[in-house]
Design a protein around this motif. Sequence first.
Motif, short mmCIF file in Angstrom:
data_model
loop_
_atom_site.label_atom_id
_atom_site.label_comp_id
_atom_site.label_asym_id
_atom_site.label_seq_id
_atom_site.Cartn_x
_atom_site.Cartn_y
_atom_site.Cartn_z
N GLY A 159 36.92 31.48 66.11
CA GLY A 159 37.62 32.37 67.02
C GLY A 159 38.13 33.61 66.30
N SER A 160 39.14 34.22 66.85
CA SER A 160 39.68 35.45 66.29
C SER A 160 40.71 35.15 65.21
CB SER A 160 40.31 36.29 67.40
OG SER A 160 40.81 37.51 66.89
N TRP A 161 40.49 35.72 64.04
CA TRP A 161 41.42 35.63 62.91
C TRP A 161 41.93 37.05 62.61
CZ3 TRP A 161 41.38 31.52 58.74
CH2 TRP A 161 40.79 30.33 59.18
N LYS A 162 43.09 37.11 62.02
CA LYS A 162 43.56 38.37 61.46
C LYS A 162 42.88 38.58 60.11
CE LYS A 162 46.21 40.03 64.60
NZ LYS A 162 45.91 41.36 65.21
N PHE A 163 42.49 39.84 59.85
CA PHE A 163 41.64 40.10 58.68
C PHE A 163 42.05 41.40 58.01
CE2 PHE A 163 37.75 42.01 56.83
CZ PHE A 163 37.38 40.98 55.97
N SER A 164 42.05 41.36 56.68
CA SER A 164 42.30 42.56 55.89
C SER A 164 41.28 42.62 54.76
CB SER A 164 43.72 42.56 55.32
OG SER A 164 43.95 43.71 54.51
N TYR A 165 40.53 43.71 54.73
CA TYR A 165 39.52 43.91 53.69
C TYR A 165 40.16 44.62 52.50
CZ TYR A 165 35.45 45.78 51.25
OH TYR A 165 34.52 46.11 50.29
N ARG A 166 39.96 44.08 51.30
CA ARG A 166 40.53 44.67 50.09
C ARG A 166 39.39 44.95 49.10
NH1 ARG A 166 46.07 43.27 50.14
NH2 ARG A 166 46.62 43.19 52.36
N PRO A 167 39.36 46.16 48.52
CA PRO A 167 38.25 46.52 47.62
C PRO A 167 38.22 45.75 46.32
CG PRO A 167 39.38 48.46 48.45
CD PRO A 167 40.23 47.29 48.80
N ARG A 168 39.41 45.27 45.83
CA ARG A 168 39.47 44.61 44.53
C ARG A 168 40.28 43.32 44.65
NH1 ARG A 168 39.16 47.55 39.51
NH2 ARG A 168 41.02 46.42 38.86
N ALA A 169 39.62 42.20 44.40
CA ALA A 169 40.33 40.92 44.43
C ALA A 169 41.43 40.87 43.40
CB ALA A 169 39.34 39.78 44.20
N LYS A 170 41.22 41.53 42.25
CA LYS A 170 42.22 41.47 41.17
C LYS A 170 43.54 42.13 41.56
CE LYS A 170 39.44 40.87 36.99
NZ LYS A 170 39.16 41.38 35.63
N ASP A 171 43.48 42.99 42.56
CA ASP A 171 44.69 43.69 42.97
C ASP A 171 45.44 42.95 44.09
OD1 ASP A 171 44.02 45.60 41.15
OD2 ASP A 171 43.16 46.99 42.63
N VAL A 172 44.89 41.85 44.56
CA VAL A 172 45.50 41.13 45.68
C VAL A 172 46.66 40.28 45.18
CG1 VAL A 172 45.13 39.42 47.50
CG2 VAL A 172 43.34 41.12 46.99
N THR A 173 47.81 40.46 45.78
CA THR A 173 48.95 39.56 45.54
C THR A 173 49.01 38.56 46.69
OG1 THR A 173 50.41 41.13 46.65
CG2 THR A 173 50.21 41.31 44.25
N THR A 174 49.88 37.57 46.58
CA THR A 174 49.81 36.45 47.52
C THR A 174 50.96 36.36 48.51
OG1 THR A 174 50.85 35.05 45.84
CG2 THR A 174 48.44 35.05 45.93
N GLU A 175 51.71 37.43 48.69
CA GLU A 175 52.81 37.35 49.64
C GLU A 175 52.30 37.14 51.07
OE1 GLU A 175 51.40 41.51 49.66
OE2 GLU A 175 51.96 40.10 48.06
N TRP A 176 51.06 37.55 51.36
CA TRP A 176 50.49 37.44 52.71
C TRP A 176 50.21 36.00 53.13
CZ3 TRP A 176 45.46 35.49 53.15
CH2 TRP A 176 44.77 35.34 51.94
N VAL A 177 50.19 35.06 52.18
CA VAL A 177 49.93 33.67 52.54
C VAL A 177 51.19 32.98 53.06
CG1 VAL A 177 48.17 33.61 50.74
CG2 VAL A 177 50.39 32.59 50.29
N ASP A 178 52.35 33.57 52.84
CA ASP A 178 53.61 32.94 53.26
C ASP A 178 53.71 32.91 54.78
OD1 ASP A 178 54.27 32.66 50.60
OD2 ASP A 178 55.45 34.52 50.53
#
Length: 1006
Positions: A49-68
């Motif tokens: 179904g429908s998920w919320k999605f954010s595309y990021r150019p670099r995995a190394k720059d991703v922090t994890t506050e969005w999983v909370d």
Amino acid sequence: MNLQPYWEQPTLLHEHREEPRASYIPYGDIEGARADKRSRSPWYQTLNGSWKFSYRPRAKDVTTEWVDESFDATSWDDLLVPSCWQVQGYDQLQYTNVNYPFPYDPPYVPDDNPAGLYVREFRIGEEWTGKDTHIMFEGVNACFYLWINGSYAGYSQGSRVPAEFNISPYVRQGSNKIAVMVLKWCDGSYLEDQDQWRYTGIFRDVYLLARDSAHIRDVFCRTQLDEKLQSAQLHIELDTTGSTTVALQLSNREGQKLLTEQAEMNGKETISLQIDSPTLWNAEHPYLYELVISSGEEVLRFKVGFRQVEIKDGVFYINGQDVKLKGVNRHDSHPELGQTIPLQHMIEDLKLMKRHNINTIRTSHYPNDPRFLDLCDEFGFYVIDEADLESHGDFSLHYGMKNSKALPNLPEWKEAFLERQVRMVERDKNHASVIIWSLGNESFYGPNHIAMAEWTQQRDETRLVHYEGAAHDPDHMQDQSSLDMESRMYMSVADLEAYAQNDQNKKPMLLCEYSHAMGNGPGDLKDYWEVMYAYPKLMGGCVWEWVDHGIKTVTEDGKPFFAYGGDFGEKPHDGNFCIDGLVSPVRKPNIGLLELKEVYAPLTIEAVDAAQGKLKLTNRYDFSSLSKLTLRYRLQAEGTLLQQGELAAPTLAPHESTEFVVPINLPSIHEAVDLELSCILNEELPWADAGYALAHVQFEVKPRTVERFTRPLLPTRAVHALEQGNTLVMEGFDFKHTFDLSLGTFVGMTKHGVHMLAAPAQFQVWRAPIDNDRNEKHAWQGQGLHRAVAKIYRAEWEQLSAKQVTIKVHYSLGGYSIRNILQGMAEWTVDSRGDITLKTNVEIKEGIDFLPRFGLQLTMPKGNEAVTYYGLGPHESYIDKKLSVKRDVYRTSVDQMHVDYIMPQENGSRYSTEWAVVSNLLGMGLRFTAADSFSFNASHFTPEDLTKAGHNVELVRRDETIVHVDYKMSGVGSNSCGPRLMEKYQFNEKSFTFEVKIQPIFTEDE
């Protein structure tokens, strides 16, 4: 929370992932299980179904506050799951074959490694209280991290096999949050370098399962037949997560209960059932039993097919019968969804394959959606199930090197290789359709492959093991004893026959890829199968490939077309090499599929004495009589039906032959008479209606007895010739023709004032290169064939009688900067009826290996749209691509003769034409006849137009009609990837004479 960079550690393949198991869905009762609808299970909940999605150019720059749980993702994009994010407008669409799309530096991938962040809410109801909650990802490319309610739950890589996690510690009744981070690349991407579009994302189904704390974790159904195939054992290996009561029930397809069993289990145990006189499964009769296994509140249902796969004395057998695998290679491919394949799309693929006599599928080059194998079991296909393993870029960099550092030789990559095989085998082990396990594709061959093969043979002795890559170890420096067959790609017909004739070759041969079906091709199918049928040691093969992988898109001005490599600005790319299938992206059969249908036909009919209707029939089925087939025959003479009828197919066991007689009565007429037979289904099947034709064949039973080439002259008419400068004008009762002596050709033809030529006639040796010409076109271009123009040495004319004018032209064809291609003398004759006869003698210069074509090209004015011809049809044909056509009189149009290949190329020619008419709608036009049959084409595009265009949407339709009357044209072969065009199909004559008559007409019966 710090993100651990697992994606560059080849020895770390997963974290907290469950052990691999067979594919199944637990249901609440037998009725729900039999419905085979996942949504009817109380223990199943989709997360599609429908998920919320954010595309990021670099995995190394991703922090994890969005999983909370407290993170608000409402401003993110909405993305449908399952899907490939490239076809949803994110990242870069890219097609590449061999080359990695990133620098070769294993196990490292670029720092600019895109990531997709997925978030959604899901609910768990009271009915799942006391249950363990599992989550299943059936396909995620290339690796992913999982969080539930802010807690890290696991990591997995391996794009096309399932990843299951027990998330019970993290979920609660009511609302829950799931967060997934998917990376485009990981170290596993070095093992996923398949020839395909490179897609990313959660591209297969995602769902939750509620499981009893003590449940059946895994099931392995092994079937074993006795020597006489009259009794069978069903060995059911069960693995439970705790102590539970297990009940088994085996029923036949008709719903009759055969056996029941009940046992207390805790851990692994095998229960064996004895079945007397079992009905065996094969691709022609896919008979499936039903096994229902109950434990606690769960009911599991498996389809069981009893069949035996073995090799004896170098011959491949199924159920004691030597079988030929009539196969295709199939990628997961959808023109809009990428590698996300709807169930109905799979069904349509399989029905289409059945209708074209295909019995085998190689899942190139990875396991397909598990539901695809359910369908193969039911429809009846033999499946070569291939591990998701191809390191082609690594292979090409190390090719020919001894003691190389190629990945199959490196111990630190062993587990990564092995796990891909294990996860496939464990998932698919209960499918009767899977007869061969494949270790992957084009990845060299080394100890890591040997570990895969040895594990597979130990785990499943009921199937065979395949790997073509071992062919690149011809001196057997590595142990090949665990491979059950030899396998080759694009082996020539001569080499295939040589292998079969060599008694030192003990293993059977499988052509896992052959007859490359790219563009206008393939043209060598019949030659392969004449050899296949001649030698028991040859197992068959799989044509490359099933589908053109075009992506549906539009031009800037809104014109729809199918895109291929490079159309999205990607680097590297491999152009249109992904447009190489038997069907179009929307599953319209290409003509190559119609050819394959005839080669794979369930029967062969040969002439014994065609004039007497005496024929020989061979049953090519492996397990079937011909009782479902009717033979429909037609006797006809140049489009006129003389006789028709039907015959019951002879009673004949598989592989046997017999002679039979068609009751024909030959008339006393001058025309050639043909006998056509069609093999018709006389009952409805799940994949075709009654009356569907599975094959056809045609024989000439009476040759023509009157020469059609000459016509008697009318005694009262004459032709008058007048030279005006460089122009010779020839007039008669109703015609006026103009010949340019400096150009050495006709520049005008009229009848009753109607102009038939819009440009000077010319000789033509160039054809727009077909994909299978890719290895020849450079030589042809180097010889100037594409820029050849005529040099006229002298042109002379004379009128020896009132009824005939003769023009003799000495000419050559050549291009700038190179030697001439050919030299010739053309004799043009105009008679008192206005008929023009060309006779040219041609000498080919040294150094020309073979020509694409030689013939006459005429440009007719706007309005000449109607085409009638007597020859092979209804679609295009060439000297080596004419199995799916028959001789008849065809009425068509110029537009209908065009074959709209995605990559424009030579198309639409009709081989072995006896006469053709191109005219306006009133029948005013030109009629072409030759002393011998010729190749004929009418088009709104010149060879130069087709050569220049990169996509069909770039073609600009001319108003004029371009007509080709060819003495000969070379065949089409499969040399885009396969062997060179066979010599017998090359137009390699060094001298020849071509004679053709051109008649201006006003009605077709003139």
